[in-house]
Design a protein around this motif. Structure first.
Motif, PDB file in Angstrom:
ATOM      1  N   PHE A 146       1.008   3.873  -2.977  1.00 17.27           N
ATOM      2  CA  PHE A 146       0.756   5.291  -2.763  1.00 17.27           C
ATOM      3  C   PHE A 146       1.723   6.460  -3.245  1.00 17.27           C
ATOM      4  N   ALA A 198       0.615  12.332   5.272  1.00 16.15           N
ATOM      5  CA  ALA A 198       0.789  11.169   4.668  1.00 16.15           C
ATOM      6  C   ALA A 198       1.752  10.843   3.810  1.00 16.15           C
ATOM      7  N   LYS A 234      -7.320   9.128   5.542  1.00  9.89           N
ATOM      8  CA  LYS A 234      -8.876   8.760   5.839  1.00  9.89           C
ATOM      9  C   LYS A 234      -9.573  10.162   6.306  1.00  9.89           C
ATOM     10  N   GLU A 287      -2.376   6.042   6.230  1.00 11.01           N
ATOM     11  CA  GLU A 287      -3.596   5.667   5.711  1.00 11.01           C
ATOM     12  C   GLU A 287      -4.436   6.415   6.722  1.00 11.01           C
ATOM     13  N   PRO A 325       0.530  -1.235   0.163  1.00 12.83           N
ATOM     14  CA  PRO A 325      -0.025   0.179  -0.008  1.00 12.83           C
ATOM     15  C   PRO A 325       0.868   1.274  -0.159  1.00 12.83           C
ATOM     16  N   ARG A 338       0.860   2.130   9.058  1.00 15.24           N
ATOM     17  CA  ARG A 338      -0.647   2.494   8.955  1.00 15.24           C
ATOM     18  C   ARG A 338      -0.778   4.165   9.030  1.00 15.24           C
TER      19      ARG A 338
END
Length: 216
Positions: A12, A135, A176, A172, A8, A169
Motif C-alpha cells: 500500500f 490509512a 474500506k 485497511e 499488505p 489492520r
C-alpha cells in the motif's frame, strides 16, 4: 521478520522508510524523541477517531436507511480505534517512565498536517479524504515500527512487535470505510495522497521525528 507479515502495508505504501531516517533513529540520543513523539502520535490518532465520530454522528439521523447503516459502522469502527489508540498511548507513557525519560513538549513534524492540508472541504469528499489520510498515517506508523524492531532492546522490540500485529489492520479499516462512502473508485485519491506521502518521507527535514523525512 519473526513471523510478522506486513506485505499488505508495504504494497500500500509508495516507498519504504529511507536509510537516512533509520540511521538517525538508531542513534541512542534519538530514543527519547522517538518515544515521546510516538506517544503524541497515539494520542492524536485517538483524537482523530473521536473527531470523526463527533463530526459525522449527526448523519445517523439525516441519511436514508442504507446510508444510516454505513454511518453506524463508521462510528463503531472509530470508537474501537480510539479505545485501542488510547491504550497504546498509555503503554508508551509507561515505557517512557520506566526508561526515566522526561516527557517534555515536542514540536510535531509537518507530516500529518501536510497530508491533512490537502483534504477536500466538501462532503462527502472530506470524509473520504480524511479516511484515506488516516490509512496512510497508520500504514507508515506500522512500517516504521517494523523497521525499528531489530535495533531496539528486547522489551521495546516485543512491544513494537505487539503494535505491528494489532495495528496492521487499521489502515485497511480506514480504506474500506473510504470505499463505502465513495460513489466512485477511490484509487485516484489514494494515488494522489501516495505521491504526497512519498515526498514527505523522502525529503530532508529540519528535525527528526517519528514521521519525519531524512534529518538534514
Amino acid at each position: 521478520m519473526n513471523g510478522i507479515e506486513i506485505t499488505p502495508i508495504l504494497d500500500f505504501l509508495p516507498c519504504k522508510t529511507t536509510d537516512g531516517w533509520l540511521e538517525q533513529a538508531k542513534k541512542p540520543e534519538s530514543l527519547a524523541v522517538l518515544l515521546i513523539d510516538h506517544a503524541n502520535n497515539e494520542l492524536k490518532a485517538a483524537q482523530t477517531a473521536m473527531s470523526i465520530i463527533n463530526r459525522y454522528r449527526s448523519w445517523l439521523s439525516q441519511k436514508e436507511k442504507s446510508n444510516n447503516n454505513m454511518c453506524y459502522d463508521l462510528i463503531r469502527q472509530m470508537s474501537r480505534l480510539a479505545r485501542e489508540e488510547m491504550r497504546h498511548f498509555e503503554q508508551v507513557l509507561t515505557i517512557i517512565k520506566t526508561k526515566n525519560i522526561s516527557y517534555y513538549s515536542l514540536e510535531a513534524s509537518s507530516y500529518a498536517k501536510s497530508l491533512q492540508a490537502k483534504i477536500s472541504k466538501i462532503e462527502p469528499n472530506r470524509l473520504i479524504d480524511t479516511l484515506i489520510v488516516g490509512a496512510f498515517i497508520e500504514a507508515r506508523s506500522c512500517e516504521r515500527f517494523y523497521t525499528l524492531m531489530p535495533y531496539l532492546d528486547d522489551k521495546l522490540q516485543a512491544f513494537y512487535r505487539q503494535l505491528v500485529k494489532s495495528e496492521s489492520r487499521h489502515f485497511e479499516v480506514y480504506l474500506k470505510l473510504a470505499s463505502r462512502f465513495s460513489a466512485d473508485c477511490i484509487k485516484q485519491r489514494v494515488n494522489f495522497f501516495a505521491n504526497l506521502e512519498k515526498s514527505l518521507v523522502t525529503r530532508d527535514d529540519d528535525f527528526f521525528r517519528f514521521h519525519s523525512g531524512n534529518s538534514a
